[in-house]
Write a protein that holds these residues in place. Structure first.
Motif, mmCIF file in Angstrom:
data_model
loop_
_atom_site.group_PDB
_atom_site.id
_atom_site.type_symbol
_atom_site.label_atom_id
_atom_site.label_comp_id
_atom_site.label_asym_id
_atom_site.label_seq_id
_atom_site.Cartn_x
_atom_site.Cartn_y
_atom_site.Cartn_z
ATOM 1 N N TYR A 128 5.384 7.391 2.726
ATOM 2 C CA TYR A 128 3.955 7.097 2.708
ATOM 3 C C TYR A 128 3.650 5.845 1.897
ATOM 4 C CZ TYR A 128 3.630 11.803 4.666
ATOM 5 O OH TYR A 128 3.782 12.924 5.456
ATOM 6 N N GLY A 129 4.657 4.996 1.771
ATOM 7 C CA GLY A 129 4.502 3.645 1.255
ATOM 8 C C GLY A 129 5.002 2.673 2.310
ATOM 9 N N GLU A 130 4.561 1.428 2.250
ATOM 10 C CA GLU A 130 4.932 0.456 3.284
ATOM 11 C C GLU A 130 6.398 0.041 3.182
ATOM 12 O OE1 GLU A 130 0.964 -1.960 4.439
ATOM 13 O OE2 GLU A 130 1.687 -2.333 2.392
ATOM 14 N N TYR A 131 6.995 0.176 2.006
ATOM 15 C CA TYR A 131 8.415 -0.121 1.808
ATOM 16 C C TYR A 131 9.037 1.006 0.992
ATOM 17 C CZ TYR A 131 7.581 -4.955 3.336
ATOM 18 O OH TYR A 131 7.250 -6.074 4.063
ATOM 19 N N LEU A 132 10.325 1.226 1.186
ATOM 20 C CA LEU A 132 11.056 2.173 0.350
ATOM 21 C C LEU A 132 12.465 1.653 0.123
ATOM 22 C CD1 LEU A 132 13.264 3.893 2.246
ATOM 23 C CD2 LEU A 132 11.210 5.084 2.959
ATOM 24 N N LYS A 180 0.840 -1.190 0.000
ATOM 25 C CA LYS A 180 0.000 0.000 0.000
ATOM 26 C C LYS A 180 0.877 1.243 0.000
ATOM 27 C CE LYS A 180 -4.094 -1.834 2.398
ATOM 28 N NZ LYS A 180 -3.611 -3.212 2.584
ATOM 29 N N ALA A 181 0.427 2.252 -0.727
ATOM 30 C CA ALA A 181 1.136 3.528 -0.756
ATOM 31 C C ALA A 181 0.127 4.637 -1.011
ATOM 32 C CB ALA A 181 2.210 3.534 -1.843
ATOM 33 N N GLU A 210 -2.509 0.350 -4.472
ATOM 34 C CA GLU A 210 -1.685 -0.855 -4.414
ATOM 35 C C GLU A 210 -0.616 -0.733 -5.501
ATOM 36 O OE1 GLU A 210 -1.659 -3.637 -2.554
ATOM 37 O OE2 GLU A 210 -3.392 -3.237 -1.275
ATOM 38 N N VAL A 211 0.655 -0.825 -5.088
ATOM 39 C CA VAL A 211 1.754 -0.701 -6.046
ATOM 40 C C VAL A 211 2.732 -1.848 -5.816
ATOM 41 C CG1 VAL A 211 1.516 1.815 -6.155
ATOM 42 C CG2 VAL A 211 3.123 0.788 -4.541
ATOM 43 N N PRO A 212 3.562 -2.173 -6.802
ATOM 44 C CA PRO A 212 4.537 -3.260 -6.608
ATOM 45 C C PRO A 212 5.551 -2.909 -5.519
ATOM 46 C CG PRO A 212 4.273 -2.753 -8.934
ATOM 47 C CD PRO A 212 3.576 -1.662 -8.181
ATOM 48 N N ARG A 213 5.940 -3.895 -4.751
ATOM 49 C CA ARG A 213 6.982 -3.691 -3.751
ATOM 50 C C ARG A 213 8.328 -3.526 -4.451
ATOM 51 N NH1 ARG A 213 7.628 -8.083 0.955
ATOM 52 N NH2 ARG A 213 5.436 -7.464 1.205
ATOM 53 N N PRO A 214 9.102 -2.508 -4.087
ATOM 54 C CA PRO A 214 10.374 -2.275 -4.789
ATOM 55 C C PRO A 214 11.437 -3.301 -4.416
ATOM 56 C CG PRO A 214 10.161 -0.737 -2.969
ATOM 57 C CD PRO A 214 8.850 -1.480 -3.053
ATOM 58 N N GLN A 215 12.467 -3.362 -5.251
ATOM 59 C CA GLN A 215 13.633 -4.203 -4.990
ATOM 60 C C GLN A 215 14.863 -3.308 -4.898
ATOM 61 O OE1 GLN A 215 13.509 -7.519 -4.406
ATOM 62 N NE2 GLN A 215 11.263 -7.308 -4.589
#
Length: 365
Positions: A137-141, A2-3, A17-22
């Motif tokens: 403001y996203g769950e991962y960065l 989520k972001a 809903e966006v892809p989780r980054p790598q």
């Protein structure tokens, strides 16, 4: 993941809903636990393209969010200093990494300096936004490993979201060359920058910390931190210069101007008159100028007027160690948390309810 993303200038944030980054080879992936609520974000996302077109925003839709803290979830193949599970704060100030300033560890001087999740300072910022499009403001960065500050056990993620304001004041105090037993004037001491600056000035060993603001109740709260060393100056009753010189007759050794853009520049000019010979005035609040300076008295009294932007990651490490040792105590901060889904409400609330003692932040969970 989520972001909360901004899709249009002037609009509200939308939960997507966006892809989780790598992470890239030299980057880390951080699972965000908390990120600050930025008081100026509504201005940035509504008016900056018109007011400050030279301060670029990321291409929309974009994830915003400064001062994020959380846990390392994964590291790039070339990262050796951090591992999954480490608790960290992410310094959002990123440079190009290749210019002489970045190589010297003075990233805020980089011509491409950029606040991830906020705005940039030049044409080179768009390339940095494209490389690091994720923010608090996203769950991962993702962020460069060189941007991480390791958090001690006695520093919570929520408290770490104040590192942007604290670090701004910390770097300014270092530039002011404040030494133990010297005196410092903090103009605008009741605001978020000012409260942090007061805590840090005490931690630096200042003999006199003169706090000036309009809010008398806030000044009294600051006085309680150390009644022997903190002196209060109410703004409005009498000239600031007159009141400060009654406390420190020879003038203060340093002054931090934390007043924001909406404050009258006349207050800054008044306060500058209370700085003693050889003193340093450091601007960190962005008060709307111009500030008139007569060069001859500045020369004869050996005064300095210094602008200071943000702080380096190395300075962030130093602050974390100050908290770990107990020199810097953040216990007075009052936590006010909002879930990510209530970001728009948080941005509304902070406009009318903000004060220097309340820590507005977004939590993920």
């Amino acid at each position: 993941m989520k972001a909360a993303r901004l899709h249009q200038i002037g609009a509200q944030f939308v939960l997507d809903e966006v892809p989780r980054p790598q992470p890239g080879a030299h980057d880390v992936l951080v699972k965000v636990e908390a990120s600050t609520v930025i008081p100026n974000l509504k201005n940035v996302t509504t008016h900056f393209p018109e007011w400050y077109p030279f301060l670029p925003l990321p291409a929309l839709p974009a994830i915003f969010g400064l001062d994020s803290a959380g846990t390392v979830a994964a590291v790039g193949s070339a990262v050796t200093s951090f591992k999954p599970g480490d608790r960290v704060y992410v310094n959002p100030g990123i440079g190009c990494g290749e210019c002489r300033h970045c190589k010297q560890g003075e990233t805020p001087r980089c011509a491409a300096y950029t606040f991830l999740g906020y705005f940039g300072f030049g044409p080179g910022s768009q390339a940095i936004f494209e490389k690091y499009p994720y923010a608090g403001y996203g769950e991962y960065l993702t962020a460069p490993a060189t941007s991480l500050v390791r958090l001690p056990d006695n520093l919570s993620s929520a408290q770490a979201t104040r590192f942007g304001y604290l670090g701004t004041a910390y770097s300014a105090i270092r530039k002011a060359a404040l030494r133990p037993a010297q005196s410092i004037l903090i103009l605008g001491a009741s605001g978020t920058l000012g409260v942090g600056a007061t805590l840090l000035a005490l931690a630096f060993g200042a003999a006199k910390v003169v706090v000036a603001a309009r809010d008398r109740a806030a000044l009294e709260r600051l006085k309680e931190l150390d009644p022997r060393r903190v002196e209060i100056v109410p703004i409005g009753a009498r000239p600031i210069r007159e009141q400060v010189l009654e406390i420190v007759p020879d003038g203060v050794d340093a002054m931090l101007d934390t007043l924001g853009a909406k404050a009258p520049a006349a207050l800054s000019v008044d306060a500058m008159g209370a700085v003693g010979r050889g003193g340093r005035i450091v601007q960190i609040g962005g008060v709307a100028g111009p500030i008139p300076i007569d060069p001859h008295p500045f020369m004869c009294q050996q005064l300095q007027y210094i602008g200071s932007l943000w702080f380096t990651t190395a300075e962030g490490d130093e602050m974390a160690r100050m908290v770990e040792s107990g020199i810097l105590d953040l216990a007075l901060l009052e936590e006010r948390a909002y879930p990510l889904a209530q970001l728009n409400q948080a941005l509304e609330d902070i406009q009318s309810q903000a004060n220097g003692f309340t820590n507005f932040h977004i939590v993920h969970g």
